[in-house]
Design a protein around this motif. Sequence first.
Motif, PDB file in Angstrom:
ATOM      1  N   ILE A  31      27.564  -6.724  16.512  1.00 27.82           N
ATOM      2  CA  ILE A  31      26.370  -7.348  17.427  1.00 27.82           C
ATOM      3  C   ILE A  31      26.273  -8.674  16.804  1.00 27.82           C
ATOM      4  O   ILE A  31      26.005  -8.662  15.340  1.00 27.82           O
ATOM      5  N   GLU A  32      26.174  -9.467  18.213  1.00 25.52           N
ATOM      6  CA  GLU A  32      26.215 -10.655  17.590  1.00 25.52           C
ATOM      7  C   GLU A  32      25.406 -11.535  19.168  1.00 25.52           C
ATOM      8  O   GLU A  32      24.884 -10.654  19.791  1.00 25.52           O
ATOM      9  N   ALA A  33      24.900 -13.076  19.016  1.00 25.89           N
ATOM     10  CA  ALA A  33      24.369 -13.150  20.111  1.00 25.89           C
ATOM     11  C   ALA A  33      25.463 -12.364  21.626  1.00 25.89           C
ATOM     12  O   ALA A  33      26.082 -12.851  21.825  1.00 25.89           O
ATOM     13  N   ASN A  34      23.989 -12.524  22.135  1.00 27.36           N
ATOM     14  CA  ASN A  34      24.660 -11.872  23.475  1.00 27.36           C
ATOM     15  C   ASN A  34      25.258 -12.721  24.399  1.00 27.36           C
ATOM     16  O   ASN A  34      24.710 -13.414  24.690  1.00 27.36           O
ATOM     17  N   PRO A  35      26.296 -12.967  24.328  1.00 26.57           N
ATOM     18  CA  PRO A  35      27.085 -14.133  25.798  1.00 26.57           C
ATOM     19  C   PRO A  35      26.401 -13.725  26.911  1.00 26.57           C
ATOM     20  O   PRO A  35      27.286 -14.861  27.781  1.00 26.57           O
ATOM     21  N   TYR A  36      25.714 -12.964  27.638  1.00 26.16           N
ATOM     22  CA  TYR A  36      25.215 -12.614  28.963  1.00 26.16           C
ATOM     23  C   TYR A  36      24.006 -13.569  29.389  1.00 26.16           C
ATOM     24  O   TYR A  36      23.779 -13.469  30.392  1.00 26.16           O
ATOM     25  N   GLY A  37      23.485 -13.755  28.428  1.00 24.71           N
ATOM     26  CA  GLY A  37      21.779 -14.172  28.959  1.00 24.71           C
ATOM     27  C   GLY A  37      21.192 -13.826  26.862  1.00 24.71           C
ATOM     28  O   GLY A  37      22.078 -14.556  26.522  1.00 24.71           O
ATOM     29  N   ALA A  38      20.289 -13.783  26.888  1.00 24.78           N
ATOM     30  CA  ALA A  38      19.049 -13.769  25.588  1.00 24.78           C
ATOM     31  C   ALA A  38      19.293 -13.015  24.899  1.00 24.78           C
ATOM     32  O   ALA A  38      20.302 -12.311  24.506  1.00 24.78           O
ATOM     33  N   THR A  39      19.908 -13.995  23.934  1.00 25.93           N
ATOM     34  CA  THR A  39      20.748 -14.087  22.374  1.00 25.93           C
ATOM     35  C   THR A  39      20.184 -12.307  21.853  1.00 25.93           C
ATOM     36  O   THR A  39      21.007 -11.956  21.555  1.00 25.93           O
ATOM     37  N   TRP A  60      22.613 -15.446  13.661  1.00 22.59           N
ATOM     38  CA  TRP A  60      21.798 -14.051  14.463  1.00 22.59           C
ATOM     39  C   TRP A  60      21.114 -12.946  13.674  1.00 22.59           C
ATOM     40  O   TRP A  60      20.380 -12.441  14.371  1.00 22.59           O
ATOM     41  N   TRP A  61      21.746 -12.250  13.001  1.00 25.21           N
ATOM     42  CA  TRP A  61      20.857 -11.348  12.097  1.00 25.21           C
ATOM     43  C   TRP A  61      19.548 -11.677  11.482  1.00 25.21           C
ATOM     44  O   TRP A  61      18.602 -11.042  11.878  1.00 25.21           O
ATOM     45  N   THR A  62      19.332 -12.761  11.277  1.00 25.85           N
ATOM     46  CA  THR A  62      17.784 -13.448  11.164  1.00 25.85           C
ATOM     47  C   THR A  62      16.758 -13.546  12.085  1.00 25.85           C
ATOM     48  O   THR A  62      15.856 -13.358  12.312  1.00 25.85           O
ATOM     49  N   GLN A  63      17.158 -14.377  13.074  1.00 23.75           N
ATOM     50  CA  GLN A  63      16.459 -14.407  14.556  1.00 23.75           C
ATOM     51  C   GLN A  63      16.647 -12.674  14.343  1.00 23.75           C
ATOM     52  O   GLN A  63      15.485 -13.455  15.025  1.00 23.75           O
ATOM     53  N   CYS A  64      17.450 -11.778  15.169  1.00 22.23           N
ATOM     54  CA  CYS A  64      17.156 -11.403  15.555  1.00 22.23           C
ATOM     55  C   CYS A  64      17.052  -9.475  14.812  1.00 22.23           C
ATOM     56  O   CYS A  64      16.098  -9.395  15.688  1.00 22.23           O
ATOM     57  N   THR A  65      16.886  -9.633  13.403  1.00 21.24           N
ATOM     58  CA  THR A  65      16.664  -8.534  13.436  1.00 21.24           C
ATOM     59  C   THR A  65      14.749  -8.865  12.443  1.00 21.24           C
ATOM     60  O   THR A  65      15.137  -8.179  11.080  1.00 21.24           O
ATOM     61  N   GLY A  66      15.275 -10.584  12.124  1.00 25.85           N
ATOM     62  CA  GLY A  66      14.341 -10.520  11.155  1.00 25.85           C
ATOM     63  C   GLY A  66      14.688 -10.371   9.942  1.00 25.85           C
ATOM     64  O   GLY A  66      13.539 -10.531   9.339  1.00 25.85           O
ATOM     65  N   ASN A  67      16.268 -10.568   9.729  1.00 23.94           N
ATOM     66  CA  ASN A  67      16.403 -10.530   8.200  1.00 23.94           C
ATOM     67  C   ASN A  67      16.409  -9.195   7.460  1.00 23.94           C
ATOM     68  O   ASN A  67      16.284  -9.236   6.264  1.00 23.94           O
ATOM     69  N   ASN A  68      16.486  -8.188   8.591  1.00 23.82           N
ATOM     70  CA  ASN A  68      15.916  -6.589   8.320  1.00 23.82           C
ATOM     71  C   ASN A  68      17.074  -6.650   6.327  1.00 23.82           C
ATOM     72  O   ASN A  68      18.192  -6.634   6.915  1.00 23.82           O
TER      73      ASN A  68
END
Length: 245
Positions: free
Chosen positions: A131-139, A175-183
Amino acid sequence: MFKLSRFRALSLIAPLALSVGLVAATSLPAQAVPTGPAGIDVASHQGNVNWTAVKNAGVKWAYVKATEGNYYKNPYFAQQYNGAYNVGLIRGAYTFATPNDSSGANQANYLVDNGGGWSSDGKTLPPMLDIEANPYGATCYGLSQAQMVSWLHDFVNTVHARTGRYPTIYTATSWWTQCTGNNAGFGNSALFLARWASSPGTLPASWDYLTFWQYADSGPLPPGGDQDLFNGSSAGLLAYANGHP
C-alpha cells in the motif's frame, strides 16, 4: 517496491511490480540498521527468475507479486513463487492495493484465492499488502484518511480470517502519514518499510519495530531489482514464517 511500466489504461494486460501486526523478530530499536538475511521482491517485469542464481547470491527469502486490485494476476507467479520454494527460499505472495477500485475484503479475498494463502511449512511468509502512493492518480486514491483506515482494516481482518495470519504491510512513512493520518492501529501486522536510504529512519505510528526493510530499488542481488533485508536472524525469519513473533 512499485515500478510503473504502463499507464492504467494498459494495466489489465501488463501492470506493475511491487512497490507494504506482528512486530519484528528481534528487539533491535526501529532506527537500527538491519543486518539480517537478504531478500528480494519480484513481479511480472522480472519474468522467469533464475532462482538458483538468486540463492547462490545469498538471498534467503522473497516476496512475489500475485495480484493487483481485483483485476490482475501476475502471469509469472507460478514460476516465481514455486521456483523460490524449490531452491529452498522462504517466500510469500503479495498484492498491490488499489483502494479506489473495490473494498479491502474484496482485494484480500482475491489475493488469498490467487496464491496468497499461508501454511506453517517453514517456507511460507504471510501474505503481504503493498500500500503506497497511487501511480495512476491521486496519491491517496481519492479516499479520506478515515476511509483509508477503514479500507485497511477491512483488508487486514479478511486476510486474518482466511489464513490465520495478519498480513505483512509494505508502506512508506510519508505515505502512511499523509493517507492514514499516521494511524497507530495496525500493530498486529509486521512492517515492511520502504525507504531507499542508509537507515530506516522514522517508522509509521503503528510500529515500534520493522520486520523487513527495502533499502534500495536496485543493487547486486539478482535479478537486480529491489534490495531487502529481514530485521533479525535466520532463526527469527523462520519463526516469523511459522507464525511466532
